[in-house]
Design a protein around this motif. Structure first.
Motif, mmCIF file in Angstrom:
data_model
loop_
_atom_site.group_PDB
_atom_site.id
_atom_site.type_symbol
_atom_site.label_atom_id
_atom_site.label_comp_id
_atom_site.label_asym_id
_atom_site.label_seq_id
_atom_site.Cartn_x
_atom_site.Cartn_y
_atom_site.Cartn_z
ATOM 1 N N ILE A 161 42.870 46.156 -122.015
ATOM 2 C CA ILE A 161 41.547 45.857 -122.570
ATOM 3 C C ILE A 161 40.759 45.008 -121.585
ATOM 4 O O ILE A 161 41.277 44.048 -121.013
ATOM 5 C CB ILE A 161 41.665 45.080 -123.903
ATOM 6 N N TYR A 162 39.515 45.380 -121.411
ATOM 7 C CA TYR A 162 38.584 44.556 -120.635
ATOM 8 C C TYR A 162 37.315 44.440 -121.467
ATOM 9 O O TYR A 162 36.750 45.454 -121.886
ATOM 10 C CB TYR A 162 38.279 45.196 -119.284
ATOM 11 N N ILE A 182 33.341 46.860 -124.521
ATOM 12 C CA ILE A 182 34.800 46.876 -124.583
ATOM 13 C C ILE A 182 35.315 48.113 -123.857
ATOM 14 O O ILE A 182 34.891 49.241 -124.146
ATOM 15 C CB ILE A 182 35.283 46.870 -126.055
ATOM 16 N N PHE A 183 36.217 47.897 -122.920
ATOM 17 C CA PHE A 183 36.800 48.995 -122.155
ATOM 18 C C PHE A 183 38.284 49.098 -122.521
ATOM 19 O O PHE A 183 39.058 48.157 -122.307
ATOM 20 C CB PHE A 183 36.631 48.745 -120.658
ATOM 21 N N ASP A 188 46.065 58.181 -120.083
ATOM 22 C CA ASP A 188 45.954 58.670 -118.708
ATOM 23 C C ASP A 188 45.543 57.571 -117.730
ATOM 24 O O ASP A 188 45.352 57.848 -116.535
ATOM 25 C CB ASP A 188 44.936 59.812 -118.637
ATOM 26 N N GLY A 189 45.404 56.335 -118.229
ATOM 27 C CA GLY A 189 45.019 55.236 -117.367
ATOM 28 C C GLY A 189 43.527 55.110 -117.154
ATOM 29 O O GLY A 189 43.074 54.246 -116.386
ATOM 30 N N MET A 190 42.750 55.954 -117.813
ATOM 31 C CA MET A 190 41.296 55.890 -117.718
ATOM 32 C C MET A 190 40.750 54.916 -118.763
ATOM 33 O O MET A 190 41.307 54.787 -119.854
ATOM 34 C CB MET A 190 40.690 57.280 -117.929
#
Length: 258
Positions: A161-162, A182-183, A188-190
């Motif tokens: 989480i970013y 919020i990211f 898949d790491g995306m």
């Protein structure tokens, strides 16, 4: 509100819920309140509700976010706690009877931003709180909005989480606007971006006290954060203890609702 944030809320929070529960119990003792049934207003993902349930209180959790309540209900099942969760708004909620105490943690009252909403919530309290029962709530202060949050950006960087949290306070409107980006990292790491917008209203201690009294309730105490000390100019969070009075004759103002 909180629909996007629900899935990451617990990971972004750094709150000592047991310290809050300790403080609530100290308030119960100080103000001679011995509730068995407690309503948690704005319970979110249930952390405070469960902290009180583990101490033996029968709990009801109430929140307007279905997503938050789904997480709270799963936690209760995992901890084998029987808790009634209600998807209702704090200003219009209905219960089957009265409760001995109500709590509203982590500036839930600040989210009552509309004109008259605070009074509506307090009037509901008057209907569903036992005579002599307590409401304990905390608020972010105008000082915090003006001096701590306004114009500030906070970053939360965790494994998956970013979050970028921007704050802007409108002193004329007494509203603080929160813009959250919020990211979330997928399998898949995306990273997938999710946005949420929130707002809180700044209430002065005097404004809150006057509204409490207009609703026929007693403002039994106003304290600095997790203490019994009086508020300071630079206090960032205040706790209010509100009591539904007994009748002047010393009996109940009216009968319980069942």
């Amino acid at each position: 509100m909180y629909d996007v944030l629900a899935e990451v809320y617990d990971q972004l929070q750094d709150v000592d819920y047991e310290a809050f529960a300790d403080y609530y119990e100290a308030i119960f003792q100080k103000f001679n309140c011995q509730p068995s049934l407690v309503l948690d207003l704005g319970c979110g993902t249930g952390n405070m509700t469960l902290a009180m349930a583990r101490r033996g209180y029968e709990m009801i959790g109430l929140d307007c976010s279905v997503e938050m309540l789904e997480i709270a209900a799963q936690k209760a099942r995992d901890q084998q706690k029987e808790i009634l969760f209600l998807n209702q708004d704090m200003t219009t909620f209905e219960l089957y009877g009265t409760v001995g105490a109500m709590i509203c943690a982590l500036d839930g009252v600040n989210y009552l931003t509309g004109d008259g909403q605070l009074e509506e919530m307090l009037q509901r309290l008057h209907c569903f709180l036992d005579p002599g029962g307590l409401l304990i709530f905390d608020v972010n202060t105008p000082y915090k909005f003006q001096k701590v949050l306004d114009g500030q950006t906070f970053l939360y960087d965790q494994d998956d989480i970013y979050c970028v949290w921007n704050n802007e306070y409108d002193a004329e409107e007494q509203i603080c606007y929160f813009d959250l980006n919020i990211f979330l990292r997928d399998a898949d790491g995306m990273y997938i971006r999710r946005d949420e917008f929130q707002e809180e209203r700044a209430y002065s201690a005097l404004e809150l006290q006057e509204c409490i009294e207009r609703c026929g309730l007693e403002c039994a105490g106003i304290f600095d954060h997790l203490s019994f000390l009086p508020p300071k100019t630079e206090s960032e969070r205040l706790f209010f203890v509100v009591r539904r009075p007994l009748s002047a004759a010393g009996g109940y103002a009216d009968e319980k609702i069942f």
